[in-house]
Design an enzyme around this catalytic site. Structure first.
Site, PDB file in Angstrom:
ATOM      1  N   SER A 724       0.799  -1.232   0.000  1.00  0.00           N
ATOM      2  CA  SER A 724       0.000   0.000   0.000  1.00  0.00           C
ATOM      3  C   SER A 724       0.830   1.280   0.000  1.00  0.00           C
ATOM      4  CB  SER A 724      -0.948   0.009   1.202  1.00  0.00           C
ATOM      5  OG  SER A 724      -0.216   0.023   2.403  1.00  0.00           O
ATOM      6  N   LYS A 767      -6.222   3.664   9.108  1.00  0.00           N
ATOM      7  CA  LYS A 767      -5.265   4.622   8.544  1.00  0.00           C
ATOM      8  C   LYS A 767      -5.797   6.052   8.656  1.00  0.00           C
ATOM      9  CE  LYS A 767      -3.183   1.365   5.261  1.00  0.00           C
ATOM     10  NZ  LYS A 767      -2.996   0.994   3.843  1.00  0.00           N
TER      11      LYS A 767
END
EC number: 3.4.21.53
Length: 816
Positions: A724, A767
């Site tokens: 990611s 996140k």
């Protein structure tokens, strides 16, 4: 070996010695026993040292030693015997194949004896039993030859005779004779061994006596290495006293055991007499009363089939056993377990289940967590429609401290049933879950049966904690046992090792918790309904603190709610600068710390009735902040620096990517920061992609041909992996190549393909929480994650601008 055989071999030795002396006299030489070869084969003895002037049997099993014996028998029959050191024997025992090469310089004691092989007997299983007459003390010099067996060079050691035979030595000598005879009387040893040597020869007497004493290897070796007869007499006398002390202790222990046995026999005899008297008088004894109570309890149970037959046999055995026998206690404990288990079918009454009441219970015990509560209520609604909770298995996954365990207790309250929790974190033995067999001393049933005995219902809620931390070992695989426990097809007839009867646990509602799914086997994971729990944002922590934690902590510490008030600013400060973890454990820890200090102040100064905690005085109670804003947010960003977002089993975090360029003859990229293989691949993909669009970026080719690009991710001790960070790494390369600083308060996450496409990532909610905690205002995410973004509560997304992208080119437009 029989005494006649020993006498026969003794005669053989005497004949051999006599012949050797005659041959020595005829040749004019002076030989005490046999020729003294300086090069002799060596046999390493693992046990105790052997002394001169002794006749002993030795079992030979190794091929090397057997070859040495065969060799010397064809010649003069002389071998050398040296004792192996304990360090070598320990290494040999720890070695997997049990074989180690002997280093004769280090692994044997330096002093041994020479010996004459008198007789060899072949053993049925291979090997020899040899009888040897030991001759002289010798010192190991070196290995001369080591092919089929070792041949060594030795020095013959001469004992130092007694020059002056004074009163003290005479007393020592007399004591040795006296103590030796005393030991013979205790040990019942044959006295013919003393006749093997001339008793007047003090040195030989020491050797013979030392050889008969059961002392340590080191003590025996010390006597063997003592050449002074005077010193040897003293050492042997010390060993004799130690042996007599040991005999005295052994006799004392034996006497105590004998007295105890006599007492037990007397008690048994008296009890039997009492039993006979009671029988004559028609008085029922206590044991019969206990049997009748146990029988009435078992008759009241709803036992069927195999369980009924097995318990009947145990009850019959119980009636015949005596109360003082150990098996009586084992059978009684087993029957007590049987009577305490819920054999009746006690299903949850789903007709009384009320969805509104269930929702109120969940809201009362847990703040927020709307998605999780909805999933739980949906799941329980299905059970209501089925009117059964068979096969109900739920897995709660999330960071520590987010309420996984307490949700299990709330579900039990919703279903109006009992709750039992046990942790399997660190368990390596399957017996912890499935029990020990009754043949073992101290055997216990496993946690499943223990839980049913405690809750006294066969439809409780079982919470199995920390399932991701189970590990396998040679004691079995706990995961395999959990498969059996959680499988609806198998747990109808679950068989605990201790109970050893089929027991239906299919009505148990199983809830499992874990921090991560990575270590859980797929077959086990497929049997469970997985519900993800994410961490709390600051607003949620503050609200939970006000509604739940502060009242709880005040009550625990005996502080009145009017005596202490928390300003909102202080709670915000705790959440942001002291307790950034995804759960509430650290937050609660700091609240407790504050309340304890206030409690002390209330006791010390009773004139002050109330205290207030504010942002300004917070450090007075819990010290300086543990966290500040990330360092890279406090400082100006420079070209080549970009903020990314990461996800771990314990929540989200921000991640800084740093790049610098250095002129190098070997251009390319260098990666540091303990990156995993997947992240390294992402970095290579990003580098290749940026190189491929260098013309569009108006970056000169020399940038890639002249410079070594060093990419680093701080906190180098922490492992990092995953795809990611692809767009973040590419953005760092672009920023460095263009020598432009990325806009402040921008973070991003997304996987990058080789052609520049931005692909979906996981852990988006965690996140975003981490980004918000660190003051990020703009976040770039893949457009493929729009569905995940829509599911995130609005209070988490407030204050953040989200930029959804499909390609890296869209990312570049947002960088500067």
């Amino acid at each position: 070996m029989k005494s006649r055989e020993i006498e026969y071999f003794m005669e053989e030795i005497k004949d051999t010695v006599s012949k050797e002396k005659k041959r020595s006299k005829n040749s004019g030489g002076i030989l005490p026993h046999f020729d003294k070869p300086v090069r002799v084969p060596l046999i390493a003895v693992p046990s105790h040292p052997v002394f001169p002037s002794m006749f002993i049997p030795i079992v030979i099993v190794s091929d090397i030693d057997m070859k040495a014996v065969d060799y010397v028998i064809k010649g003069n029959g002389i071998i050398s015997l040296f004792v192996l050191r304990d360090k070598f024997l320990e290494k040999s025992g720890n070695n997997k194949d049990g074989k180690l090469t002997i280093n004769y310089q280090k692994d044997i004691y330096s002093v041994g004896v020479t010996a004459k092989i008198v007789k060899k007997i072949n053993l049925p299983d291979g090997g020899y039993n040899i009888f040897v007459s030991t001759i002289d003390r010798v010192k190991f010099v070196k290995v001369v030859l080591n092919e089929d067996f070792p041949i060594i060079e030795v020095d013959y050691l001469k004992q130092i005779p007694i020059k002056k035979y004074d009163v003290n030595l005479k007393a020592i000598y007399s004591s040795i004779l006296l103590k030796t005879k005393e030991i013979f009387s205790h040990r019942k040893m044959p006295e013919f061994q003393l006749n093997m040597v001339n008793i007047e020869d003090k040195g030989r007497l020491c050797d013979v006596v030392a050889g008969m004493i059961a002392s340590s290897k080191e003590s025996h070796q010390e006597v063997l290495e003592t050449l002074s007869v005077k010193d040897r007499l003293k050492k042997v006398l010390e060993l004799l006293y130690e042996e007599l002390n040991l005999i005295e202790i052994q006799n004392k222990i034996a006497k105590g055991i004998q007295e105890k046995l006599e007492k037990q026999q007397k008690e048994f005899f008296l009890k039997e007499q009492l039993k006979a008297i009671k029988t004559e008088l028609g008085v029922g004894d206590e044991k019969n009363s206990e049997f009748l109570k146990m029988k009435s309890k078992i008759d009241a149970l709803a036992l069927k089939g195999e369980a009924l037959d097995a318990v009947g046999r145990e009850l019959e055995k119980f009636s015949f056993l005596e109360r003082h026998s150990s098996e009586y206690i084992v059978v009684r404990n087993y029957l007590e377990l049987i009577t305490n288990l819920p054999w009746e079918d006690t299903k949850v009454d789903f007709d009384k289940f009320n969805l509104q009441r269930a929702e109120k219970i969940l809201d009362k015990t847990h703040y927020g967590m709307r998605e999780v509560k909805d999933r739980i209520l949906e799941y329980i609604s299905v059970l209501k429609l089925r009117k059964s909770q068979k096969g109900a298995i739920m897995l709660l996954v999330g960071p520590p401290g987010v309420g996984k365990t307490s949700i299990g207790a709330a579900i039990a309250e919703v279903l109006n049933t009992k709750f039992f929790r046990f942790s399997v974190g660190g368990i390596r033995d399957e017996s912890e879950i499935k029990g020990h067999r009754r043949t073992y001393v101290g055997a216990l049933p496993g946690k499943i049966i223990q839980g049913l005995r405690i809750t006294k219902t066969n439809s409780p809620v079982f919470l199995i904690d920390e399932i991701d931390k189970v590990s396998s070992s040679h004691y079995g695989d706990p995961f395999s046992v959990l498969l059996e426990v959680l499988d609806p097809e198998q747990n109808v007839n679950f068989r605990d090792h201790y109970l050893d009867l089929p027991f239906d646990i299919s009505n148990v509602f199983f809830i499992l918790t874990a921090n991560s799914l990575e270590t859980i086997p797929t077959p086990l994971l497929n049997r469970m309904e997985v519900i993800q729990l994410s961490g709390y944002v600051d607003d949620e922590k503050i609200e939970i603190a006000r509604k739940y934690l502060i009242p709880k902590v005040l009550k625990e510490n005996g502080v009145d709610k009017d005596s202490l008030k928390f300003q909102s600013s202080s709670l915000v400060q705790i959440a942001r600068e002291y307790a950034r973890d995804n759960g509430l454990r650290n937050f609660e820890k700091y609240l407790k710390q504050i309340v304890r200090k206030i409690a002390r102040k209330l006791v010390e100064d009773q004139s002050v009735k109330a205290y207030q905690i504010s942002k300004e005085n917070l450090e007075e109670y819990i010290g300086i902040p543990v966290f500040r804003k990330e360092k890279f947010l406090d400082k100006a960003m420079s070209p080549g620096m970009v903020m990314g977002l990461a996800w771990t089993n314990y929540g989200g975090s921000t991640l800084i990517i740093e790049t610098v360029k250095t002129e190098s003859k070997s251009p390319g990229i260098k990666l540091t920061g303990r990156l995993g293989d997947v992240m390294k691949e992402s970095a290579n993909i990003a580098f290749t992609y940026v190189n491929s669009i260098s013309n569009e970026l108006k970056v000169h080719k020399s940038f890639f041909e002249k410079y070594m690009i060093h990419l680093h991710i701080p906190e180098g001790a922490t492992p990092k992996d995953g795809p990611s960070a692809g767009i973040t790494i590419a953005s760092a390369f672009i920023s460095l190549a263009l020598n432009k600083t990325v806009r402040p308060n921008l973070a991003m996450t997304g996987e990058l393909s080789l052609t520049g496409n931005v692909m979906a990532i996981g852990g988006l909610k965690a996140k975003i929480i981490a980004a918000k905690r660190n003051g990020v205002e703009h976040i770039i995410i893949p457009k493929a994650n729009k569905v995940d973004l829509d599911d995130i509560p609005i209070n988490i997304k407030n204050g953040i601008n989200f930029h959804l992208v499909d390609s890296m080119k869209e990312v570049i437009k947002l960088l500067f």
